[in-house]
Design an enzyme around this catalytic site. Sequence first.
Site, mmCIF file in Angstrom:
data_model
loop_
_atom_site.group_PDB
_atom_site.id
_atom_site.type_symbol
_atom_site.label_atom_id
_atom_site.label_comp_id
_atom_site.label_asym_id
_atom_site.label_seq_id
_atom_site.Cartn_x
_atom_site.Cartn_y
_atom_site.Cartn_z
ATOM 1 N N GLU A 336 0.839 -1.202 0.000
ATOM 2 C CA GLU A 336 0.000 0.000 0.000
ATOM 3 C C GLU A 336 0.872 1.250 0.000
ATOM 4 O OE1 GLU A 336 -4.079 -1.157 2.458
ATOM 5 O OE2 GLU A 336 -2.531 0.033 3.430
ATOM 6 N N CYS A 337 0.601 2.171 -0.878
ATOM 7 C CA CYS A 337 1.170 3.519 -0.871
ATOM 8 C C CYS A 337 2.697 3.496 -0.741
ATOM 9 C CB CYS A 337 0.507 4.357 0.224
ATOM 10 S SG CYS A 337 0.691 6.140 -0.002
ATOM 11 N N GLY A 338 3.231 3.688 0.452
ATOM 12 C CA GLY A 338 4.672 3.646 0.622
ATOM 13 C C GLY A 338 5.257 2.323 0.176
ATOM 14 N N LEU A 340 4.028 0.455 -2.257
ATOM 15 C CA LEU A 340 4.047 0.562 -3.716
ATOM 16 C C LEU A 340 5.289 1.322 -4.173
ATOM 17 C CD1 LEU A 340 1.190 1.567 -6.117
ATOM 18 C CD2 LEU A 340 3.205 3.008 -5.970
ATOM 19 N N SER A 436 -0.846 -0.663 -4.660
ATOM 20 C CA SER A 436 -1.800 0.420 -4.896
ATOM 21 C C SER A 436 -1.557 1.559 -3.921
ATOM 22 C CB SER A 436 -3.228 -0.123 -4.714
ATOM 23 O OG SER A 436 -4.180 0.917 -4.713
#
Length: 466
Positions: A336-338, A340, A436
Amino acid sequence: MSLVIAGERSGVGKTTVTLAMLSFLSRQKSKVQSFKIGPDYIDPMFHTSVTDRPCRNLDPILTSEAYVRSCFASHCQGMGYALVEGVMGLFDGVASSGENKGQITDFASTAHIARLLELPVVLVIDCSRLSGSVAAIVHGYRSLDPRINLAGIILNRVGSDRHLTLLKNALEPVKIPILGILHRQDEIAIPDRHLGLIPSAELNHLETLFDRLAHLAHNSFDWERLLPLLKVYSSPSPPVPQSPSPPVPPSPIKIAIARDRAFNFYYQDNLDLLEKLGAELIPWSPLEDAKPPEAACGLYFGGGFPEVFARELAENHSAREAVRQAVLSGMPTYAECGGLMYLCEKLVDFNEQTWSMVGILPANAAMGKHLTLGYRQATALDNSLLFRAKETVWGHEFHRSQLTSQPQPPLFETRGCWVNSPVFLEGWRFQQVHASYIHLHFGTQQAIAQRFLARCLAFHKENRLG
C-alpha cells in the site's frame, strides 16, 4: 460512557488535548482505550505510545456504521476510561446514505460518530485570535444539531489572564461548562512535515513529552467534571456478530510485515484479523535487515515515509534484491502507498535525488507539491491477488508522490465520494502482487485477508517452506 474530543476546525489542538488527557490517565495507572475517527495512521501511533494499548480507527466509510459500533463496544470492555479523538471540524464529513438513516450530510464526521455512539462531545476552541466572538462560535456549534450533547468546551491557546477574562465574560450568557483552559505552550510541540505529524517512532524523548502533557492536563483540566464523562461504567452492548470465519490452518501462515521508520502505516484491526485467520506476522526492517524472514510465504508492505529514508532503503542492496527475488518467485505481496513506492524502480525525493528501489514495478515514484487526498471507491477491473472482477471497495489515498508510468494492466477504476468525481485507473496487478496507493481497511472486507492468506498458504505448499 466515553467522551469525544472535537474541534471547531482542523488545527485547533485536538491531538494535544487528547494526548494530554491520555497521558494524565495513563500516569494514574488507569486502563484507557483510545479511538481515532477517520483514516488517520499517525495520531493513533501517539495514542498507542501513551496508553500502551492499540488505538482503534472509527471510520464508517472504510467499514460501516455497524462495524464502528462493534469496534467501539468490543474494545471498551474491561476498560476504566475511553476517549475518542475527532477528525477535522465537528461537522466536517461527506454527504452519504447511512444505514437506515436516509441521507446524512455530515457522514463520517465527528458529529456523526458522536450521534452513532451516543457520546458527549467536548469542543476545543483555538482562542489565539478570539475574544468576544467565542460566544457566537460556541452558540452556533451547540445549536446547529440538537442531537449533539455538547458537554463543555476547552479554551486553547489563551494568551494571558486578561485574555481569559475577556473570553469568560463573553461566554457567561451562553452558560456552557469550561472544562479546560490551555495557555500558549511554546515548549510543548510535536514536529510535523508534509503529511502531518512526524510519527512517534522517529521522535526521541517521547516520555518527557508525555510527562509534560500529563502535568499540563493535571493543572489545566476540570477533572472533577471530566472523569465521570470518560469513565466506562458498564460493559457496552455486545459486539455485532461477525460472519463466520474459515477454519484456521493447523500451523501459522508466516507473513513478513515491513515495520520500521519507513513503513508503519497499519490499521490494528487489519493485523488482528490476519492473526485471527491464522497468520503469524513477523516484523522485519527493509532499512536494517538483510532480507525478509526465511520462513515467510507472503510479504506485507504498509504505507509510511520511504521518501524520507530513501537513501537508507537504496543502500540496503541485499534487502532490495531479496524482496525482488521473492516477488519474482511468486510470493504473494501486498503493498500500500509507501509499499508501492518501494516496489518501483526508482524513488525521486523532494530534493530531486533519485534512489534505486526494488524494481518490480516498471515505474518511478516522484515526490511533488501536489497532495492527493481523499476517500476512493475502487472497482476491480479483473481478477487479481485479492479481488474478483467488478468487486468494489472503499479506501483512502494520502500521498505527495506520483508514478511516472501508468499501470499495465491497472488494478482499479477509482472515483471520489463527491458527485461527478472523475474516474482514474490505479494500482498494479501482476503475478501475485497487489500494489496500490489505496489504503484498505479489512474490517468489513474479510475476503481480502482470506484471499491473501489462501494465496500465501498455496505458495507455502508449492515451495515446501518451513
